[in-house]
Design a protein around this motif. Structure first.
Motif, short mmCIF file in Angstrom:
data_model
loop_
_atom_site.label_atom_id
_atom_site.label_comp_id
_atom_site.label_asym_id
_atom_site.label_seq_id
_atom_site.Cartn_x
_atom_site.Cartn_y
_atom_site.Cartn_z
N ARG A 271 12.55 -7.23 0.20
CA ARG A 271 13.23 -6.23 1.03
C ARG A 271 12.97 -4.86 0.44
NH1 ARG A 271 18.73 -6.73 0.41
NH2 ARG A 271 18.34 -8.00 -1.43
N PRO A 272 12.08 -4.08 1.02
CA PRO A 272 11.73 -2.77 0.43
C PRO A 272 12.96 -1.90 0.18
CG PRO A 272 10.22 -3.33 2.21
CD PRO A 272 11.28 -4.38 2.22
N GLY A 273 14.01 -2.06 0.98
CA GLY A 273 15.21 -1.25 0.81
C GLY A 273 16.26 -1.89 -0.08
N ALA A 274 15.88 -2.90 -0.86
CA ALA A 274 16.86 -3.67 -1.65
C ALA A 274 17.70 -2.79 -2.58
CB ALA A 274 16.15 -4.75 -2.46
N ALA A 275 17.07 -1.83 -3.26
CA ALA A 275 17.82 -1.00 -4.21
C ALA A 275 18.92 -0.21 -3.51
CB ALA A 275 16.87 -0.06 -4.96
N LEU A 276 18.63 0.25 -2.30
CA LEU A 276 19.65 1.01 -1.56
C LEU A 276 20.77 0.10 -1.08
CD1 LEU A 276 17.76 3.68 0.53
CD2 LEU A 276 18.49 3.70 -1.86
N SER A 277 20.44 -1.12 -0.70
CA SER A 277 21.51 -2.02 -0.26
C SER A 277 22.37 -2.43 -1.46
CB SER A 277 20.98 -3.21 0.53
OG SER A 277 20.32 -4.11 -0.31
N VAL A 278 21.77 -2.49 -2.63
CA VAL A 278 22.56 -2.76 -3.85
C VAL A 278 23.52 -1.59 -4.10
CG1 VAL A 278 22.44 -2.98 -6.37
CG2 VAL A 278 20.91 -4.33 -4.93
N ARG A 279 22.98 -0.39 -4.00
CA ARG A 279 23.82 0.81 -4.19
C ARG A 279 24.99 0.82 -3.21
NH1 ARG A 279 21.88 6.34 -1.61
NH2 ARG A 279 22.24 4.93 0.14
#
Lengths: 304, 253
Positions: A271-279
């Motif tokens: 998921r390229p946006g994984a870091a943002l969904s973690v945030r």
């Protein structure tokens, strides 16, 4: 309620606790097509060496149950090229830049730390835990005395905070964590990948050309939580916790275990946006449980 | 910046051969920018941690098609799709063929024939295709190539369909005519190497589509490395980002 996600870590302020893990995010160019790097607390670079490295021959990757093995072998353009072409790009975003360094000798580690701290990175992550190179890497991370020696020299030559990235491939993580603390490390990060191996039973050959590789992804998460918790009990240094984090819930777990910042790595691949969904998941948890500041979570596990 | 949407609906799935499927998605955002040689990265269910790369075998209008062989859990999941299933797709990714204009030769080997159909269709009837398969039972898309190309030549290892032998045979003859400006190829590495050597000997530009196990698919993780050379210096290129299509003279075989 409004929540405060800022974290002051080894004297450096991060706008949120999410950092992308070294080796999973290049120098940010590729993922910057999916979101602005300014959304992140920080970006940790691919491991940098004194000279450019081609890395290991392919195949370099094997998928495993809920994880993957890699044996990239520190492919990178070399520190000078990084400073010339990649760092200015990264500096174009409002995010913290952490340079990950790997030497073949202690002098190389010190040289890299000196050069990069002078070039304007916010922090240096000293990689004494790469399992995929013959010289340097993990060789410096598995004994307390070599961790101490690398810490001492990089600390002496760096103008910015240094963070030792510790190897999980040790008997006692507390020992290497204390060695880093004893020589003046400003922080520690853990964990790097676990050394692993897969074999093709039809050909009887390993799935990786390097034979072995580093295991990452959700499969290693419980090991990382345990190691962060143990390190937290052994040292007073702030900890960047990583290893298999893919959701906000995972990140909160890592914070409770003792981390002040969290790293997101392999999760970005699917998921390229994984870091943002973690945030966003951390903030959602804070709102739900009435946590005003993210720092209040660090180390708050209530042990039996 | 962020893709407008990453979940697309399956509109059609059909078996081409035993274990080989063609699946089509309603994906106008992907189809509009897809170029021959590019791939899409598909999340094949929740049980596998990584996406799977698939060469695009056609893109027109709102539809995007990939052809794949069932090789493991991920492709088994995709093969079990029915129209209406929602699938998470990232793409189109990578660098495709630099140009499909003019009189070109297209070479496809085995499953590698599938993405070449997209190139053949974009060449608007001016391409000649050479397709190599193990045998008649594994030949795919030959009718589609026939309608898309000026001419096609099929070879099989056992002679059960078309000429007996490898794709190099008709390709070598066609190159002798001096009529073609480029050779575009996708298939097993040994075939690509042979195609590259024939083309270089004939002085014709050759582009090959390579395959390697991928991680991120976007150029960040560096696991899908292939050794290339440019201006005399060796380097490790990323199949997913610098490729999957490379100038054959840059590939270190």
């Amino acid at each position: 309620m409004s929540v405060d996600t800022r974290v002051t870590f080894a004297g450096v302020e991060f706008k949120n606790p999410v950092v992308t893990a070294s080796g999973t995010f290049g120098f940010g160019r590729e993922y910057s097509k999916y979101y602005s790097l300014s959304e992140l607390g920080g970006v940790c670079t691919k491991g940098l060496t004194v000279r450019a490295r081609l890395g290991n021959p392919p195949p370099r990757m094997a998928e495993t149950p809920m994880g993957m093995l890699n044996s990239v072998g520190l492919q990178n353009p070399g520190v000078d090229e990084f400073i010339k072409t990649e760092l200015p790009f990264m500096r174009g975003f409002d995010t913290r830049v952490i340079a990950n360094i790997a030497g073949e000798t202690i002098e190389e580690y010190a040289e890299l730390a000196e050069k990069l701290s002078g070039a304007g990175v916010d922090m240096i992550e000293v990689n004494v835990s790469c399992p995929n190179v013959k010289a340097g890497g993990m060789q410096f991370g598995v004994t307390a005395s070599s961790v101490a020696a690398v810490t001492r020299e990089t600390r002496r030559r760096s103008r910015v905070p240094i963070m030792l990235k510790l190897s999980p491939n040790v008997t006692d993580i507390a020992e290497t964590a204390r060695a880093a603390e004893g020589e003046g490390a400003d922080a520690i990060s853990l964990m790097n990948t676990l050394l692993g191996m897969r074999i093709d039973i039809k050909t009887r050959r390993p799935l990786l050309a390097n034979n072995t590789g580093g295991l990452s992804g959700a499969a290693v998460f419980p090991v990382a939580v345990r190691m962060v918790w143990q390190a937290r009990g052994a040292v007073k240094l702030p900890i960047l916790g990583m290893g298999g984090i893919s959701t906000g819930e995972d990140a909160v777990e890592m914070l409770l275990a003792g981390a002040s910042l969290v790293g997101v790595g392999t999760a970005s691949f699917s998921r390229p946006g994984a870091a943002l969904s973690v945030r966003d998941g951390i903030a959602a948890y804070m709102r739900e449980y009435g946590v005003g500041s993210v720092s209040e979570l660090t180390g708050k596990v209530e042990i039996f | 910046m962020t893709a407008a949407r990453s979940v697309f609906v399956v509109t059609d799935i059909r078996p081409l051969r035993r274990g080989i499927f063609s699946v089509t998605f309603d994906a106008p955002e992907l189809a509009v920018s897809a170029e021959p040689g590019q791939f899409v990265h598909i999340k094949c269910g929740r049980s596998r941690p990584l996406r799977r790369p698939f060469g695009i075998s056609d893109a027109s209008g709102d539809k995007l098609t990939v052809v794949f062989e069932v090789r493991g859990e991920g492709t088994k999941w995709l093969a079990a799709s029915e129209p209406g299933r929602r699938v998470d797709i990232n793409g189109p990714l990578g660098h495709g063929f630099s140009s499909v204009v003019g009189d070109i030769l297209i070479a496809g080997g085995g499953l590698g024939a599938a993405p070449m159909l997209f190139a053949a269709r974009r060449a608007r009837g001016r391409a000649v295709a050479v397709l190599g398969f193990r045998g008649a039972a594994s030949a795919i898309l030959t009718e589609e190539f026939e309608s898309a190309c000026e001419n096609i030549f099929v070879t099989t290892d056992d002679g059960s369909l078309g000429l007996r032998g490898t794709a190099s045979l008709p390709l070598g003859e066609l190159l002798k005519t001096g009529r073609y400006s480029a050779v575009l190829a996708c298939g097993p590495r040994a075939m690509l190497r042979a195609v590259a050597e024939l083309s270089e000997r004939a002085g014709v530009r050759c582009e090959v589509s390579l395959e390697e196990r991928m991680g991120c698919g976007v150029g960040a993780c560096l696991v899908c490395a292939c050794r290339t050379k440019k201006d005399g210096a060796d380097k490790m290129s990323r199949v997913c980002f610098d490729g999957p299509v490379f100038d054959s003279r840059e590939v270190v075989w």
